[in-house]
Design a protein around this motif. Sequence first.
Motif, PDB file in Angstrom:
ATOM      1  N   SER A   1       0.682  -1.335   0.121  1.00 39.33           N
ATOM      2  CA  SER A   1       0.044   0.216  -0.156  1.00 39.33           C
ATOM      3  C   SER A   1       0.804   1.217   0.161  1.00 39.33           C
ATOM      4  CB  SER A   1      -0.916   0.092   1.178  1.00 39.33           C
ATOM      5  OG  SER A   1      -0.226   0.204   2.555  1.00 39.33           O
ATOM      6  N   LEU A   2       0.221   2.340  -0.321  1.00 42.94           N
ATOM      7  CA  LEU A   2       1.095   3.706  -0.254  1.00 42.94           C
ATOM      8  C   LEU A   2       1.606   3.922   0.906  1.00 42.94           C
ATOM      9  CD1 LEU A   2      -1.092   6.194  -2.419  1.00 42.94           C
ATOM     10  CD2 LEU A   2       0.964   5.135  -2.887  1.00 42.94           C
ATOM     11  N   THR A   3       1.269   3.621   2.247  1.00 42.32           N
ATOM     12  CA  THR A   3       1.451   3.795   3.503  1.00 42.32           C
ATOM     13  C   THR A   3       2.717   2.816   3.671  1.00 42.32           C
ATOM     14  OG1 THR A   3       0.081   2.349   4.447  1.00 42.32           O
ATOM     15  CG2 THR A   3      -0.791   4.396   4.204  1.00 42.32           C
ATOM     16  N   GLU A   4       3.101   1.782   2.963  1.00 43.79           N
ATOM     17  CA  GLU A   4       4.236   0.901   3.037  1.00 43.79           C
ATOM     18  C   GLU A   4       5.179   1.246   2.008  1.00 43.79           C
ATOM     19  OE1 GLU A   4       1.859  -2.774   3.164  1.00 43.79           O
ATOM     20  OE2 GLU A   4       1.797  -2.474   5.341  1.00 43.79           O
ATOM     21  N   ARG A   5       5.049   1.959   0.987  1.00 47.32           N
ATOM     22  CA  ARG A   5       5.757   2.094  -0.220  1.00 47.32           C
ATOM     23  C   ARG A   5       7.476   2.366   0.325  1.00 47.32           C
ATOM     24  NH1 ARG A   5       3.786   1.715  -5.705  1.00 47.32           N
ATOM     25  NH2 ARG A   5       1.821   0.296  -5.148  1.00 47.32           N
ATOM     26  N   GLU A   6       7.796   2.859   1.273  1.00 50.95           N
ATOM     27  CA  GLU A   6       8.994   3.002   1.657  1.00 50.95           C
ATOM     28  C   GLU A   6       9.985   1.736   1.502  1.00 50.95           C
ATOM     29  OE1 GLU A   6       7.388   1.822   5.471  1.00 50.95           O
ATOM     30  OE2 GLU A   6       6.749   3.423   4.043  1.00 50.95           O
ATOM     31  N   ARG A   7       9.022   0.636   1.631  1.00 51.12           N
ATOM     32  CA  ARG A   7       9.938  -0.633   1.392  1.00 51.12           C
ATOM     33  C   ARG A   7       9.666  -1.078  -0.212  1.00 51.12           C
ATOM     34  NH1 ARG A   7       6.270  -3.999   5.404  1.00 51.12           N
ATOM     35  NH2 ARG A   7       5.619  -2.379   6.748  1.00 51.12           N
ATOM     36  N   TYR A   8       9.486  -0.235  -0.766  1.00 47.94           N
ATOM     37  CA  TYR A   8       8.849  -0.460  -2.353  1.00 47.94           C
ATOM     38  C   TYR A   8      10.243  -0.131  -3.175  1.00 47.94           C
ATOM     39  CZ  TYR A   8       5.913  -0.931  -6.234  1.00 47.94           C
ATOM     40  OH  TYR A   8       5.269  -1.358  -7.513  1.00 47.94           O
ATOM     41  N   GLY A   9      10.783  -0.691  -3.683  1.00 47.95           N
ATOM     42  CA  GLY A   9      12.088  -0.707  -4.634  1.00 47.95           C
ATOM     43  C   GLY A   9      11.695  -0.409  -6.072  1.00 47.95           C
ATOM     44  N   MET A  10      12.957   0.103  -6.682  1.00 45.76           N
ATOM     45  CA  MET A  10      12.901   0.213  -8.123  1.00 45.76           C
ATOM     46  C   MET A  10      12.902  -1.051  -8.865  1.00 45.76           C
ATOM     47  SD  MET A  10      12.855   3.452  -9.040  1.00 45.76           S
ATOM     48  CE  MET A  10      13.515   3.245 -10.708  1.00 45.76           C
ATOM     49  N   GLY A  11      12.273  -1.361  -9.870  1.00 48.77           N
ATOM     50  CA  GLY A  11      12.196  -2.538 -10.442  1.00 48.77           C
ATOM     51  C   GLY A  11      11.389  -3.804  -9.934  1.00 48.77           C
ATOM     52  N   GLU A  12      10.489  -3.242  -9.044  1.00 47.52           N
ATOM     53  CA  GLU A  12       9.600  -4.111  -8.472  1.00 47.52           C
ATOM     54  C   GLU A  12       8.439  -4.426  -9.409  1.00 47.52           C
ATOM     55  OE1 GLU A  12       9.341  -5.199  -5.178  1.00 47.52           O
ATOM     56  OE2 GLU A  12      10.993  -4.293  -4.653  1.00 47.52           O
ATOM     57  N   LEU A  13       8.130  -5.784  -9.373  1.00 48.73           N
ATOM     58  CA  LEU A  13       7.038  -6.306 -10.102  1.00 48.73           C
ATOM     59  C   LEU A  13       5.519  -5.466  -9.517  1.00 48.73           C
ATOM     60  CD1 LEU A  13       7.180 -10.098  -9.989  1.00 48.73           C
ATOM     61  CD2 LEU A  13       7.620  -8.614 -11.898  1.00 48.73           C
ATOM     62  N   PRO A  14       4.674  -5.438 -10.867  1.00 52.60           N
ATOM     63  CA  PRO A  14       3.501  -4.364 -10.496  1.00 52.60           C
ATOM     64  C   PRO A  14       2.843  -4.969  -9.271  1.00 52.60           C
ATOM     65  CG  PRO A  14       3.672  -4.862 -12.813  1.00 52.60           C
ATOM     66  CD  PRO A  14       4.691  -5.614 -12.027  1.00 52.60           C
ATOM     67  N   ASP A  15       2.045  -4.416  -8.504  1.00 50.06           N
ATOM     68  CA  ASP A  15       1.172  -4.665  -7.706  1.00 50.06           C
ATOM     69  C   ASP A  15      -0.054  -5.252  -8.430  1.00 50.06           C
ATOM     70  OD1 ASP A  15       2.880  -3.495  -5.394  1.00 50.06           O
ATOM     71  OD2 ASP A  15       1.360  -2.115  -4.820  1.00 50.06           O
ATOM     72  N   ARG A  16      -0.891  -5.921  -7.790  1.00 53.44           N
ATOM     73  CA  ARG A  16      -2.028  -6.716  -8.569  1.00 53.44           C
ATOM     74  C   ARG A  16      -3.086  -6.618  -7.857  1.00 53.44           C
ATOM     75  NH1 ARG A  16      -1.488 -12.496 -10.076  1.00 53.44           N
ATOM     76  NH2 ARG A  16      -1.270 -12.584  -7.744  1.00 53.44           N
ATOM     77  N   ILE A  17      -4.279  -6.170  -8.520  1.00 53.54           N
ATOM     78  CA  ILE A  17      -5.698  -6.119  -7.807  1.00 53.54           C
ATOM     79  C   ILE A  17      -6.562  -7.144  -8.612  1.00 53.54           C
ATOM     80  CG2 ILE A  17      -7.950  -5.045  -7.932  1.00 53.54           C
ATOM     81  CD1 ILE A  17      -6.421  -2.329  -7.378  1.00 53.54           C
ATOM     82  N   ILE A  18      -7.012  -8.282  -8.083  1.00 54.68           N
ATOM     83  CA  ILE A  18      -7.362  -9.267  -8.920  1.00 54.68           C
ATOM     84  C   ILE A  18      -8.814  -9.453  -8.438  1.00 54.68           C
ATOM     85  CG2 ILE A  18      -7.257 -11.992  -8.862  1.00 54.68           C
ATOM     86  CD1 ILE A  18      -4.672 -11.696  -7.629  1.00 54.68           C
ATOM     87  N   LEU A  19      -9.684  -9.729  -9.348  1.00 55.88           N
ATOM     88  CA  LEU A  19     -10.887 -10.140  -9.355  1.00 55.88           C
ATOM     89  C   LEU A  19     -11.270 -11.389  -9.666  1.00 55.88           C
ATOM     90  CD1 LEU A  19     -10.906  -6.894  -9.393  1.00 55.88           C
ATOM     91  CD2 LEU A  19     -13.327  -7.008  -9.899  1.00 55.88           C
ATOM     92  N   TYR A  20     -11.957 -12.119  -8.800  1.00 54.68           N
ATOM     93  CA  TYR A  20     -12.131 -13.627  -9.166  1.00 54.68           C
ATOM     94  C   TYR A  20     -13.556 -13.833  -9.753  1.00 54.68           C
ATOM     95  CZ  TYR A  20      -8.028 -14.149  -6.147  1.00 54.68           C
ATOM     96  OH  TYR A  20      -7.095 -14.153  -5.637  1.00 54.68           O
ATOM     97  N   ARG A  21     -13.777 -14.079 -10.870  1.00 55.28           N
ATOM     98  CA  ARG A  21     -14.875 -14.248 -11.750  1.00 55.28           C
ATOM     99  C   ARG A  21     -15.879 -15.094 -11.191  1.00 55.28           C
ATOM    100  NH1 ARG A  21     -16.692 -17.575 -15.946  1.00 55.28           N
ATOM    101  NH2 ARG A  21     -14.910 -18.860 -15.760  1.00 55.28           N
ATOM    102  N   GLU A  22     -15.545 -16.502 -10.894  1.00 52.44           N
ATOM    103  CA  GLU A  22     -16.447 -17.411 -10.377  1.00 52.44           C
ATOM    104  C   GLU A  22     -17.096 -16.989  -9.154  1.00 52.44           C
ATOM    105  OE1 GLU A  22     -14.462 -21.355 -10.619  1.00 52.44           O
ATOM    106  OE2 GLU A  22     -14.320 -21.103 -12.828  1.00 52.44           O
ATOM    107  N   ALA A  23     -16.222 -16.406  -8.152  1.00 53.44           N
ATOM    108  CA  ALA A  23     -16.603 -15.891  -6.940  1.00 53.44           C
ATOM    109  C   ALA A  23     -17.916 -14.949  -7.121  1.00 53.44           C
ATOM    110  CB  ALA A  23     -15.495 -15.542  -6.114  1.00 53.44           C
ATOM    111  N   HIS A  24     -17.621 -14.137  -7.893  1.00 51.66           N
ATOM    112  CA  HIS A  24     -18.491 -12.784  -8.480  1.00 51.66           C
ATOM    113  C   HIS A  24     -19.775 -13.714  -8.914  1.00 51.66           C
ATOM    114  CE1 HIS A  24     -15.627  -9.894  -7.751  1.00 51.66           C
ATOM    115  NE2 HIS A  24     -16.597  -9.071  -7.613  1.00 51.66           N
ATOM    116  N   LEU A  25     -19.660 -14.498  -9.901  1.00 56.10           N
ATOM    117  CA  LEU A  25     -20.806 -15.059 -10.496  1.00 56.10           C
ATOM    118  C   LEU A  25     -21.685 -15.822  -9.442  1.00 56.10           C
ATOM    119  CD1 LEU A  25     -19.309 -16.280 -14.033  1.00 56.10           C
ATOM    120  CD2 LEU A  25     -20.814 -14.029 -13.440  1.00 56.10           C
TER     121      LEU A  25
END
Length: 118
Positions: A56-80
């Motif tokens: 999260s933005l509040t924890e980004r001091e631990r976040y460095g250059m070249g990090e893989l992107p954060d992910r927001i995942i939505l689960y299709r079958e759970a929604h359905l």
Amino acid sequence: MAVIQMDAEAFEALVVEELDALPDDMVDGLENVVFVVEDRGEDGTLDLLGLYDGWSLTERERYGMGELPDRIILYREAHLAVCADHATLRDEVHTTLVHEIAHFYGIDDARLHELGWG
């Protein structure tokens, strides 16, 4: 309750529509975040509608250059599984997007419940 059907491509299109409909001030601050649709969570259950996987933005001091992107995942079958019709599905996708984006900004589940987004 009858389970509605929607293939992965149509669900992804719905997610994009709802993401595009969110206020600019909510999405403009998203940095190094990708949105992903998966059928189910890693445990295989339908208990989880979405997940924020990252720092999260509040924890980004631990976040460095070249990090893989954060992910927001939505689960299709759970929604359905929890939605009786397409209007409810659209609302639930919207709520899930707001909920997971809030985690990016450092808002925890307790506060989201207080705000009605839990």
